[in-house]
Design a protein around this motif. Structure first.
Motif, PDB file in Angstrom:
ATOM      1  N   TYR A   1      31.215 -17.532 -37.278  1.00 19.16           N
ATOM      2  CA  TYR A   1      31.171 -17.725 -35.825  1.00 19.16           C
ATOM      3  C   TYR A   1      30.547 -16.487 -35.199  1.00 19.16           C
ATOM      4  O   TYR A   1      30.865 -15.365 -35.577  1.00 19.16           O
ATOM      5  CB  TYR A   1      32.578 -17.933 -35.246  1.00 19.16           C
ATOM      6  CG  TYR A   1      32.576 -18.077 -33.742  1.00 19.16           C
ATOM      7  CD1 TYR A   1      32.404 -19.316 -33.146  1.00 19.16           C
ATOM      8  CD2 TYR A   1      32.707 -16.968 -32.914  1.00 19.16           C
ATOM      9  CE1 TYR A   1      32.365 -19.456 -31.761  1.00 19.16           C
ATOM     10  CE2 TYR A   1      32.676 -17.094 -31.528  1.00 19.16           C
ATOM     11  CZ  TYR A   1      32.501 -18.332 -30.962  1.00 19.16           C
ATOM     12  OH  TYR A   1      32.452 -18.460 -29.596  1.00 19.16           O
TER      13      TYR A   1
ATOM     14  N   ASN B   1      39.810 -21.079 -31.310  1.00 19.03           N
ATOM     15  CA  ASN B   1      39.472 -22.301 -32.029  1.00 19.03           C
ATOM     16  C   ASN B   1      38.785 -21.966 -33.359  1.00 19.03           C
ATOM     17  O   ASN B   1      39.134 -22.522 -34.400  1.00 19.03           O
ATOM     18  CB  ASN B   1      38.579 -23.200 -31.173  1.00 19.03           C
ATOM     19  CG  ASN B   1      38.208 -24.470 -31.905  1.00 19.03           C
ATOM     20  OD1 ASN B   1      39.068 -25.241 -32.304  1.00 19.03           O
ATOM     21  ND2 ASN B   1      36.919 -24.668 -32.111  1.00 19.03           N
ATOM     22  N   ALA B   2      37.821 -21.064 -33.333  1.00 22.35           N
ATOM     23  CA  ALA B   2      37.104 -20.687 -34.561  1.00 22.35           C
ATOM     24  C   ALA B   2      38.062 -20.079 -35.588  1.00 22.35           C
ATOM     25  O   ALA B   2      37.991 -20.404 -36.780  1.00 22.35           O
ATOM     26  CB  ALA B   2      35.975 -19.714 -34.234  1.00 22.35           C
TER      27      ALA B   2
ATOM     28  N   ASP C   1      41.359 -20.595 -35.788  1.00 21.12           N
ATOM     29  CA  ASP C   1      42.264 -21.655 -36.259  1.00 21.12           C
ATOM     30  C   ASP C   1      41.573 -22.527 -37.312  1.00 21.12           C
ATOM     31  O   ASP C   1      42.173 -22.875 -38.330  1.00 21.12           O
ATOM     32  CB  ASP C   1      42.748 -22.518 -35.092  1.00 21.12           C
ATOM     33  CG  ASP C   1      43.708 -21.778 -34.175  1.00 21.12           C
ATOM     34  OD1 ASP C   1      44.296 -20.756 -34.594  1.00 21.12           O
ATOM     35  OD2 ASP C   1      43.872 -22.234 -33.012  1.00 21.12           O
ATOM     36  N   VAL C   2      40.323 -22.884 -37.064  1.00 20.22           N
ATOM     37  CA  VAL C   2      39.562 -23.707 -38.004  1.00 20.22           C
ATOM     38  C   VAL C   2      39.405 -22.971 -39.338  1.00 20.22           C
ATOM     39  O   VAL C   2      39.616 -23.549 -40.405  1.00 20.22           O
ATOM     40  CB  VAL C   2      38.194 -24.102 -37.393  1.00 20.22           C
ATOM     41  CG1 VAL C   2      37.255 -24.677 -38.428  1.00 20.22           C
ATOM     42  CG2 VAL C   2      38.391 -25.077 -36.239  1.00 20.22           C
TER      43      VAL C   2
ATOM     44  N   ASP D   1      42.550 -22.811 -41.320  1.00 15.15           N
ATOM     45  CA  ASP D   1      42.854 -24.118 -41.906  1.00 15.15           C
ATOM     46  C   ASP D   1      41.935 -24.437 -43.091  1.00 15.15           C
ATOM     47  O   ASP D   1      42.011 -25.528 -43.655  1.00 15.15           O
ATOM     48  CB  ASP D   1      42.731 -25.223 -40.857  1.00 15.15           C
ATOM     49  CG  ASP D   1      43.902 -25.254 -39.888  1.00 15.15           C
ATOM     50  OD1 ASP D   1      44.959 -24.661 -40.208  1.00 15.15           O
ATOM     51  OD2 ASP D   1      43.761 -25.865 -38.812  1.00 15.15           O
TER      52      ASP D   1
ATOM     53  N   ASN E   1      38.536 -24.595 -42.986  1.00 10.84           N
ATOM     54  CA  ASN E   1      37.346 -25.337 -42.578  1.00 10.84           C
ATOM     55  C   ASN E   1      36.308 -24.396 -41.975  1.00 10.84           C
ATOM     56  O   ASN E   1      36.549 -23.207 -41.825  1.00 10.84           O
ATOM     57  CB  ASN E   1      37.735 -26.436 -41.587  1.00 10.84           C
ATOM     58  CG  ASN E   1      38.671 -27.441 -42.227  1.00 10.84           C
ATOM     59  OD1 ASN E   1      38.393 -27.975 -43.292  1.00 10.84           O
ATOM     60  ND2 ASN E   1      39.814 -27.673 -41.583  1.00 10.84           N
ATOM     61  N   THR E   2      35.172 -24.958 -41.592  1.00 12.60           N
ATOM     62  CA  THR E   2      34.079 -24.195 -41.000  1.00 12.60           C
ATOM     63  C   THR E   2      34.012 -24.481 -39.506  1.00 12.60           C
ATOM     64  O   THR E   2      33.999 -25.658 -39.122  1.00 12.60           O
ATOM     65  CB  THR E   2      32.737 -24.588 -41.656  1.00 12.60           C
ATOM     66  OG1 THR E   2      32.846 -24.360 -43.064  1.00 12.60           O
ATOM     67  CG2 THR E   2      31.589 -23.769 -41.110  1.00 12.60           C
ATOM     68  N   PRO E   3      33.955 -23.434 -38.658  1.00 12.20           N
ATOM     69  CA  PRO E   3      33.818 -23.671 -37.208  1.00 12.20           C
ATOM     70  C   PRO E   3      32.568 -24.493 -36.896  1.00 12.20           C
ATOM     71  O   PRO E   3      31.551 -24.382 -37.585  1.00 12.20           O
ATOM     72  CB  PRO E   3      33.702 -22.262 -36.629  1.00 12.20           C
ATOM     73  CG  PRO E   3      34.386 -21.390 -37.627  1.00 12.20           C
ATOM     74  CD  PRO E   3      34.069 -22.014 -38.964  1.00 12.20           C
ATOM     75  N   SER E   4      32.698 -25.329 -35.877  1.00 15.06           N
ATOM     76  CA  SER E   4      31.597 -26.219 -35.513  1.00 15.06           C
ATOM     77  C   SER E   4      30.464 -25.462 -34.825  1.00 15.06           C
ATOM     78  O   SER E   4      30.623 -24.347 -34.349  1.00 15.06           O
ATOM     79  CB  SER E   4      32.108 -27.339 -34.607  1.00 15.06           C
ATOM     80  OG  SER E   4      32.580 -26.797 -33.397  1.00 15.06           O
TER      81      SER E   4
END
Length: 184
Positions: free
Chosen positions: A136, A158-159, A161-162, A165, A167-170
């Protein structure tokens, strides 16, 4: 003050290595000693920028909320302290103590680290994953000093938290905006 956006370093870029003076402890700190095996947030900040002053409170909240989850926080000032003495190491330590920064506040005297990260503004944020690959880069949230938008840190929260978890931030990710780095 020139309003400047982030350069948006390519996602997946490995974190450039550094060893810098931590103005709080007075010790030289290498990235290897500061990074996390979960997520590492590197922030280019300074003492005098109104955009940084606007977010200081949220930076402390973020660090307090996420360090216990294994996220490392690193603040770096790369401004030219000859032209902007309020951004020198002694003043950085005083500002870190005043704000209650729960993270190291490093001084990039040569500006080599800011150049390696392609940092452009203060604040400029970079979140690296457990492998120290850029996941990010962008804004804290939509709040700005002159707006009525509340300061929440939602984009970075948000980044993080992702990432936590697994995962990769959008994408897309919005660039940060702030004062330009004061180059020598």
């Amino acid at each position: 003050m020139a309003l400047t956006p982030s350069n948006m370093l390519p996602l997946g870029t490995p974190a450039p290595y550094f060893k810098l003076l931590d103005t709080i402890s007075g010790e030289i700190k290498p990235l290897d000693d500061l990074k996390s095996d979960k997520a590492t947030l590197i922030m280019f900040i300074c003492n005098h920028c109104p955009f940084v002053k606007h977010v200081d409170e949220e930076l402390v909240r973020l660090a307090n909320d996420y360090q216990s989850k294994g996220v490392s926080f690193i603040g770096i000032s790369s401004n030219d302290a000859d032209k902007y003495p309020q951004d020198g190491p002694i003043q950085m330590k005083a500002e870190a103590e005043k704000q209650g920064y729960p993270f190291p506040y490093l001084y990039d005297e040569t500006q080599d680290v800011a150049k390696a990260y392609e940092a452009a503004c203060t604040p400029d944020f970079y979140i690296f994953d457990k492998d120290m690959k850029l996941a990010y880069r962008g804004q804290l949230d939509d709040a700005r000093p002159s707006s009525a938008t509340p300061l929440t840190g939602k984009d970075i929260r948000n980044a993080l938290d992702v990432l936590l978890d697994g995962n990769t931030p959008s994408v897309p990710q919005k660039p940060s905006m702030g004062c330009n780095i004061k180059w020598k």
